[in-house]
Design an enzyme around this catalytic site. Structure first.
Site, PDB file in Angstrom:
ATOM      1  N   TYR A 150     -18.088 -28.320  28.168  1.00 59.66           N
ATOM      2  CA  TYR A 150     -16.680 -28.094  28.537  1.00 59.66           C
ATOM      3  C   TYR A 150     -15.754 -28.950  27.662  1.00 59.66           C
ATOM      4  CZ  TYR A 150     -12.381 -28.810  31.211  1.00 59.66           C
ATOM      5  OH  TYR A 150     -11.072 -28.921  31.584  1.00 59.66           O
TER       6      TYR A 150
HETATM    7  C1  UGA Z   1     -12.067 -33.005  36.279  1.00 60.47           C
HETATM    8  C2  UGA Z   1     -11.900 -31.482  36.153  1.00 60.47           C
HETATM    9  O1  UGA Z   1     -12.885 -30.793  36.893  1.00 60.47           O
HETATM   10  C3  UGA Z   1     -11.929 -31.021  34.739  1.00 60.47           C
HETATM   11  O2  UGA Z   1     -11.557 -29.651  34.689  1.00 60.47           O
HETATM   12  C4  UGA Z   1     -10.991 -31.868  33.949  1.00 60.47           C
HETATM   13  O3  UGA Z   1     -10.876 -31.452  32.661  1.00 60.47           O
HETATM   14  C5  UGA Z   1     -11.445 -33.302  34.051  1.00 60.47           C
HETATM   15  O4  UGA Z   1     -11.268 -33.676  35.414  1.00 60.47           O
HETATM   16  C6  UGA Z   1     -10.685 -34.248  33.166  1.00 60.47           C
HETATM   17  O5  UGA Z   1      -9.993 -35.130  33.641  1.00 60.47           O
HETATM   18  O6  UGA Z   1     -10.838 -34.147  31.970  1.00 60.47           O
HETATM   19  P1  UGA Z   1     -14.021 -34.571  36.992  1.00 60.47           P
HETATM   20  O7  UGA Z   1     -13.524 -35.900  36.540  1.00 60.47           O
HETATM   21  O8  UGA Z   1     -15.485 -34.330  36.996  1.00 60.47           O
HETATM   22  O9  UGA Z   1     -13.409 -33.392  36.109  1.00 60.47           O
HETATM   23  O10 UGA Z   1     -13.330 -34.316  38.409  1.00 60.47           O
HETATM   24  P2  UGA Z   1     -13.909 -34.174  39.885  1.00 60.47           P
HETATM   25  O11 UGA Z   1     -14.622 -32.895  40.076  1.00 60.47           O
HETATM   26  O12 UGA Z   1     -12.767 -34.436  40.803  1.00 60.47           O
HETATM   27  O13 UGA Z   1     -15.015 -35.338  40.010  1.00 60.47           O
HETATM   28  C7  UGA Z   1     -14.666 -36.711  40.033  1.00 60.47           C
HETATM   29  C8  UGA Z   1     -15.922 -37.511  40.234  1.00 60.47           C
HETATM   30  O14 UGA Z   1     -16.451 -37.231  41.538  1.00 60.47           O
HETATM   31  C9  UGA Z   1     -17.035 -37.168  39.249  1.00 60.47           C
HETATM   32  O15 UGA Z   1     -17.711 -38.334  38.859  1.00 60.47           O
HETATM   33  C10 UGA Z   1     -17.976 -36.261  40.050  1.00 60.47           C
HETATM   34  O16 UGA Z   1     -19.323 -36.343  39.653  1.00 60.47           O
HETATM   35  C11 UGA Z   1     -17.801 -36.821  41.445  1.00 60.47           C
HETATM   36  N1  UGA Z   1     -18.058 -35.790  42.476  1.00 60.47           N
HETATM   37  C12 UGA Z   1     -17.471 -34.573  42.433  1.00 60.47           C
HETATM   38  C13 UGA Z   1     -18.906 -36.113  43.529  1.00 60.47           C
HETATM   39  O17 UGA Z   1     -19.471 -37.224  43.580  1.00 60.47           O
HETATM   40  N2  UGA Z   1     -19.119 -35.181  44.483  1.00 60.47           N
HETATM   41  C14 UGA Z   1     -18.528 -33.956  44.470  1.00 60.47           C
HETATM   42  O18 UGA Z   1     -18.763 -33.141  45.405  1.00 60.47           O
HETATM   43  C15 UGA Z   1     -17.675 -33.630  43.415  1.00 60.47           C
END
Ligand code: UGA
Length: 325
Positions: A150
């Site tokens: 991504y």
């Molecule tokens: C998010 C977005 O999904 C991307 O589209 C975006 O581009 C990215 O931010 C970015 O800032 O560049 P992410 O940081 O993975 O990605 O956002 P979340 O899905 O909110 O996850 C945040 C953290 O929580 C991650 O470490 C993830 O592994 C964790 N998480 C997520 C959990 O522990 N449990 C969950 O059910 C979901």
């Protein structure tokens, strides 16, 4: 202003559309209503403003739509559309990411070359371009090394924006969003999943130790950055971090949510997700100096607003009208 918003039915696109319409802009919205998550949610986002004067909508794919007619009379393009999500970008879905994030952006930029009335193209880039960054807070000049497919596609599209600015005069600016949250957040994202599980008294899934840190950024702050990026002078091809200044671990978020919900949360720990970086944190000096932007909404305030929004939805209320803002 006559603005084109791609991905207008999504989380950020719909919040931006509402804000622009409230300010008297005309908004042309395009969205394919893909099934990355339930399109019912996207239709609910649209329902909040689709009847307002000045709004028109085409359900279409950016790789197929007639961009010449879409861009007719448009002066600002907010390119929010894309295939999102770090964790699902591996494997055979990669083609979808290339089509939606790279090919569609190139097609849009080509069309903008033919439309000199377009005075600004604001591209929704991502903190995922940095991967495991060389330092924190990470500045726009630090070498981007994505660790997810991504992130690779978002970086490729960002480079296309800067190339079209340097070589063909398309006035682009790329905003690197850092984990955006708030009302209408995508259902695959952490806060939405946590809030939903907390309200339903279901187990919350934490990937890895929960010590991973994110620079969570509230959606209204991201919308404000878009508006400023469209209207203030910016060097063509500029790249700017949009980071909330929160630097909070997932475990700390869960403590905050426990305080909001008022009871202990059930947490299940799973393995670390592939492509999940251990930390994000963006320097905001450049966006402050260029656009006069700074984040305004604290994590406690923003999480409370998102909780209120989804708690109301789960209680049977509408998803269309934002709550707590
Ligand atoms: C998010 C977005 O999904 C991307 O589209 C975006 O581009 C990215 O931010 C970015 O800032 O560049 P992410 O940081 O993975 O990605 O956002 P979340 O899905 O909110 O996850 C945040 C953290 O929580 C991650 O470490 C993830 O592994 C964790 N998480 C997520 C959990 O522990 N449990 C969950 O059910 C979901």
């Amino acid at each position: 202003m006559r603005a084109l918003i791609t991905g207008v039915a999504g989380f950020v696109g719909s919040t931006l559309a509402e804000r622009l319409l409230a300010g008297g802009a005309e908004v042309v919205g395009v969205d394919v209503l893909s099934d990355y998550y339930d399109p019912i949610r996207k239709r609910a986002n649209l329902a909040a403003f689709e009847d307002r004067a000045g709004f028109s909508f085409a359900q279409d794919d950016l790789n197929a739509v007639d961009l010449n007619s879409v861009l007719d009379g448009v002066d600002v393009v907010f390119h929010q559309a894309g295939q999102p999500g770090v964790r699902k970008s591996w494997g055979r879905d990669f083609d979808v990411y290339v089509d939606a994030n790279v090919r569609a952006t190139q097609r849009l930029l080509e069309a903008c070359v033919e439309h000199p009335t377009v005075s600004r193209v604001v591209y929704a880039s991502s903190s995922s371009v940095y991967g495991e960054a060389e330092r924190y807070p990470t500045s726009e000049d630090d070498v981007p090394r994505p660790v997810s497919p991504y992130g690779v596609t978002k970086l490729a599209a960002e480079h296309l924006c800067s190339l079209y600015a340097a070589n063909l005069g398309v006035p682009t600016v790329s905003l690197r969003y850092f984990t955006v949250y708030g009302p209408r957040q995508r259902p695959d994202m952490a806060f939405h999943r946590f809030v939903r599980a907390a309200v339903n008294d279901e187990p919350i899934t934490v990937y890895g130790s929960g010590d991973q840190i994110r620079d969570f950024t509230y959606v209204d702050d991201v919308v404000e950055a878009n508006v400023l990026a469209a209207t203030r002078p910016v060097p063509p091809g500029a790249v700017l971090n949009v980071a909330g200044g929160t630097s909070t671990s997932v475990n700390e978020v869960l403590e905050e949510l426990t305080a909001i919900v008022g009871h202990a949360l059930r947490v299940e720990r799973h393995g670390k997700a592939l492509g999940d970086v251990s930390r994000t944190g963006g320097a905001t000096d450049r966006i402050r100096d260029t656009l006069g932007w700074a984040p305004r909404v604290s994590l406690a305030e923003g999480l409370r607003a998102e909780y209120a929004f989804f708690a109301r939805e789960l209680a049977g209320g509408s998803t269309g009208e934002p709550v707590g803002r």
